[in-house]
Design an enzyme around this catalytic site. Sequence first.
Site, PDB file in Angstrom:
ATOM      1  N   ASP A   1       0.846   4.273  -2.632  1.00 40.60           N
ATOM      2  CA  ASP A   1       0.629   5.662  -2.219  1.00 40.60           C
ATOM      3  C   ASP A   1       1.708   6.589  -2.765  1.00 40.60           C
ATOM      4  OD1 ASP A   1      -1.631   5.030  -0.918  1.00 40.60           O
ATOM      5  OD2 ASP A   1      -0.739   4.975   1.097  1.00 40.60           O
TER       6      ASP A   1
ATOM      7  N   ASP B   1       0.834  -1.199   0.000  1.00 42.65           N
ATOM      8  CA  ASP B   1       0.000   0.000   0.000  1.00 42.65           C
ATOM      9  C   ASP B   1       0.872   1.254   0.000  1.00 42.65           C
ATOM     10  OD1 ASP B   1      -1.961  -1.849   0.233  1.00 42.65           O
ATOM     11  OD2 ASP B   1      -2.758  -1.134   2.156  1.00 42.65           O
TER      12      ASP B   1
ATOM     13  N   CYS C   1     -59.123   2.441  14.320  1.00 38.20           N
ATOM     14  CA  CYS C   1     -59.340   3.684  15.063  1.00 38.20           C
ATOM     15  C   CYS C   1     -60.107   4.615  14.136  1.00 38.20           C
ATOM     16  CB  CYS C   1     -58.005   4.325  15.445  1.00 38.20           C
ATOM     17  SG  CYS C   1     -58.194   6.011  16.038  1.00 38.20           S
TER      18      CYS C   1
ATOM     19  N   CYS D   1     -56.392  11.589  14.849  1.00 36.34           N
ATOM     20  CA  CYS D   1     -55.437  10.642  15.418  1.00 36.34           C
ATOM     21  C   CYS D   1     -54.033  10.936  14.897  1.00 36.34           C
ATOM     22  CB  CYS D   1     -55.853   9.216  15.055  1.00 36.34           C
ATOM     23  SG  CYS D   1     -54.666   7.993  15.604  1.00 36.34           S
TER      24      CYS D   1
ATOM     25  N   LYS E   1     -26.948 -15.397  -8.957  1.00 31.74           N
ATOM     26  CA  LYS E   1     -27.741 -14.188  -9.167  1.00 31.74           C
ATOM     27  C   LYS E   1     -27.432 -13.235  -8.024  1.00 31.74           C
ATOM     28  CE  LYS E   1     -32.340 -12.499 -10.137  1.00 31.74           C
ATOM     29  NZ  LYS E   1     -32.370 -11.456  -9.108  1.00 31.74           N
TER      30      LYS E   1
ATOM     31  N   GLU F   1     -24.612 -18.805 -13.515  1.00 32.98           N
ATOM     32  CA  GLU F   1     -23.824 -18.081 -12.516  1.00 32.98           C
ATOM     33  C   GLU F   1     -24.726 -17.620 -11.377  1.00 32.98           C
ATOM     34  OE1 GLU F   1     -22.141 -15.107 -15.057  1.00 32.98           O
ATOM     35  OE2 GLU F   1     -23.932 -13.873 -15.019  1.00 32.98           O
TER      36      GLU F   1
HETATM   37  S1  IVH Z   1     -28.272 -11.518 -16.670  1.00 31.32           S
HETATM   38  C1  IVH Z   1     -31.724  -9.665 -19.546  1.00 31.32           C
HETATM   39  N1  IVH Z   1     -26.909 -12.290 -14.644  1.00 31.32           N
HETATM   40  O1  IVH Z   1     -31.108  -9.730 -11.743  1.00 31.32           O
HETATM   41  C2  IVH Z   1     -31.173  -9.842 -18.256  1.00 31.32           C
HETATM   42  N2  IVH Z   1     -28.631 -10.713 -14.241  1.00 31.32           N
HETATM   43  O2  IVH Z   1     -34.367  -9.205 -12.951  1.00 31.32           O
HETATM   44  C3  IVH Z   1     -29.720 -10.133 -18.279  1.00 31.32           C
HETATM   45  N3  IVH Z   1     -28.823  -9.989 -11.913  1.00 31.32           N
HETATM   46  O3  IVH Z   1     -31.787  -6.601 -12.249  1.00 31.32           O
HETATM   47  C4  IVH Z   1     -29.287 -10.165 -16.905  1.00 31.32           C
HETATM   48  N4  IVH Z   1     -27.188 -11.246 -11.145  1.00 31.32           N
HETATM   49  O4  IVH Z   1     -29.414  -6.995 -12.875  1.00 31.32           O
HETATM   50  C5  IVH Z   1     -27.914 -11.508 -15.044  1.00 31.32           C
HETATM   51  N5  IVH Z   1     -25.565 -13.055 -12.948  1.00 31.32           N
HETATM   52  C6  IVH Z   1     -26.559 -12.283 -13.350  1.00 31.32           C
HETATM   53  C7  IVH Z   1     -27.276 -11.465 -12.467  1.00 31.32           C
HETATM   54  C8  IVH Z   1     -28.317 -10.685 -12.960  1.00 31.32           C
HETATM   55  C9  IVH Z   1     -28.115 -10.358 -10.832  1.00 31.32           C
HETATM   56  C10 IVH Z   1     -29.932  -9.035 -11.854  1.00 31.32           C
HETATM   57  C11 IVH Z   1     -30.147  -8.145 -12.999  1.00 31.32           C
HETATM   58  C12 IVH Z   1     -31.607  -7.812 -12.901  1.00 31.32           C
HETATM   59  C13 IVH Z   1     -32.154  -8.894 -12.079  1.00 31.32           C
HETATM   60  C14 IVH Z   1     -33.133  -9.722 -12.878  1.00 31.32           C
END
Ligand code: IVH
Length: 695
Positions: free
Chosen positions: A52, A48, A439, A445, A129, A127
């Site tokens: 810096d 670090d 109420c 109120c 979500k 992947e």
């Molecule tokens: S693909 C057309 N991959 O989930 C959609 N979305 O309603 C292509 N999200 O707000 C999105 N993780 O932002 C995708 N690995 C992921 C995601 C992801 C989170 C979110 C996305 C959206 C919501 C789906």
Amino acid sequence: MAQEELDLDTPPQALTRPEAEDQARVLRRTLQRHNYLYYVEAQPEISDGEYDTLFRRLQALEGTYPELVTPDSPTQRVGAEPRDDLPTIPHTAPMLSLDSTKEEEDLVRFDERVRKAVGDPVRYLVEPKLDGASVELVYEEGVLVRAVTRGNGQEGEGVTENVRTISSVPLRLRDEVRSAPQFLAIRGEVLMYLSAFRALNERLVEEGSDPFANPRNASAGALRQLDPRITAQRPLDLLAFDILSVVGVEFNEDREVVEALRDWGLKVPERVALLDDVDAILDYHHAIFSDRDDLDYEIDGIVIKLNDLAAREGMGTTSRHPRWALAFKFEPRKEVTRIQRIAVSVGRTGVVTPVALLLPAEVGGVTVSRASLHNRQEVERKDVREGDLVRIQRAGDVIPQVLERVAEEGKPRGPAFQMPVECPACGTCLVQRGPFTVCVNQLGCPAQLKGRIIHFGSRSALDIEGLGEETAALFVQEGLVKELADLFDLQAADIMDLPGFAEKSAQNLVQGIQSRKKVELRRFLYGLGIPEVGEAVARDLASHFGDLEAIRNAERGTLETVAGIGPKMSEVIHGFFHEEQNARAIDAVLGKGLELSPPPSSGGDGTALAGKKVVFTGGMEGLSRLEAKKLVEAAGGKAVSSVSSSTDFVVAGEDAGSKLAKARELGVNILTEAEFLELLKGLQQEDEGGEGAVG
Ligand code: IVH
């Protein structure tokens, strides 16, 4: 680029201008690389302290030669001035949402649909979500130029300066492995780490502010700050998972996209997998589900996307989500905790609700300490009492719920819950209406008044910034607001001495309230808190009748001509407007000079201006830019910012300048504000006529 090559000892003033320029360029690159190694790869190569030293050297060079500062310089992450508001910016391409499910059968059906549409073999990119806030990032010639929140999917709020403060976001795309494209718009998720989220909430509580309900709200809040310096203090991260638009590069598969995003220095989700069938997806789902507590950020499921991009094109999208992707969500988390007390709270409509005050429990990284028990019958049905052990859950946005009592053998229980006989806020005798306890002291109120104020100022109603729970409570408690109309008489001097306020914040709030005197009818209607009238009904009423008096005077039968309004709703709405106290309260508010603007077009989804590009220039009298833009969009058109030969109309207001000149030069149709409104009206009638002919 090794540090030894740089002469860091000569004072910047002693370097020639070309030497300084050279060194600044090398330093930018070097710092950019180390930033990437530290924040994205988590594999720093220097300490670090060394970082810096390099950083300060670049600052010194830029201090001596300010013209050497570039927008992508690592010194430029934080430093932009606070703004008054966030601009509305259209997305490069619509930011759709995902179809989602928790059921295995839906996954099987999704897979069948995909196979039917594109044929075997199928490969999915899967992947986690991420449960954060979605944003679009735009890079031009490799440099970050824009960041926009998801908003309504078509347009969002410009949060470029805030996103720049996120250390893992490259201000310039890396081009060591792969050259940066001319234009790139990506989509990603802004996250707050759970550890940071907890620390932030603790701090907020110490400062007397409301803590955030969950990390998603905290990230979204940080992202929408007007002052980037505040965002900079909130430890955020951004993971990229999609390309909205790119120029100069072709991809065949989604996995290449992920690879490219990674090569360009963006952080991508962990554990991206390519899977062939439902069984593999289920295994993946289970594995991620059981590992999710080890992650320092919230995920709420997995996303399954067709890997073949051409096949995606073939499947297409619905208006809201792509047909080639599915979010397979997790079951909500459940935890067990104890009810310490059952309190009652009085809402804006006078309904008295029992609330379980819980021994604080962590449910998926969020501390839950209260949950509504809805009504007396629910408490009886679940048979929960003070002191009981209960199972609670929290699912995404859903407010914490008490699911059931967990029996404790041999433990004596407290007495069954009793609803109070009198309103805890005003002492009025409570009455029973079906399962609800109410109420009836509506305007007298204080608890109901507080609720009404909060609702009136809420985002979908008048959207008054700073008028939250605590402020509303103070206004009522101090007797500053005895009815909604009083809000518009508030002066900064009345507010500035209240706890949590100072002169500036008081002025801002008063200004905020005054600025909302011009408001769309549907927002005002919704803000009145008419029973049964949510946002959708308010919008329908507004567009059907077009003005408030028509709605107030409408007979029940007339109200029922609005699609979706049946006898029950018409009775409630009619009853609300004809109740003397309500009528007086509404008159009082209108007496403060409110201007309710009629809705843009019949359903808000017109096609009158379909495909037309409209440019607004100069100051307008009756419309804000945003309203004007909304009108155009509601009619199916697009409000754009620059005039070209493809522009269909230029609406010129006061003091219109170069855009008007350009429009004249190109022979584009020029309208005054009034003509524009006339045009919309005229087109709208055509539109309706057209529909009639079809129907
Ligand atoms: S693909 C057309 N991959 O989930 C959609 N979305 O309603 C292509 N999200 O707000 C999105 N993780 O932002 C995708 N690995 C992921 C995601 C992801 C989170 C979110 C996305 C959206 C919501 C789906």
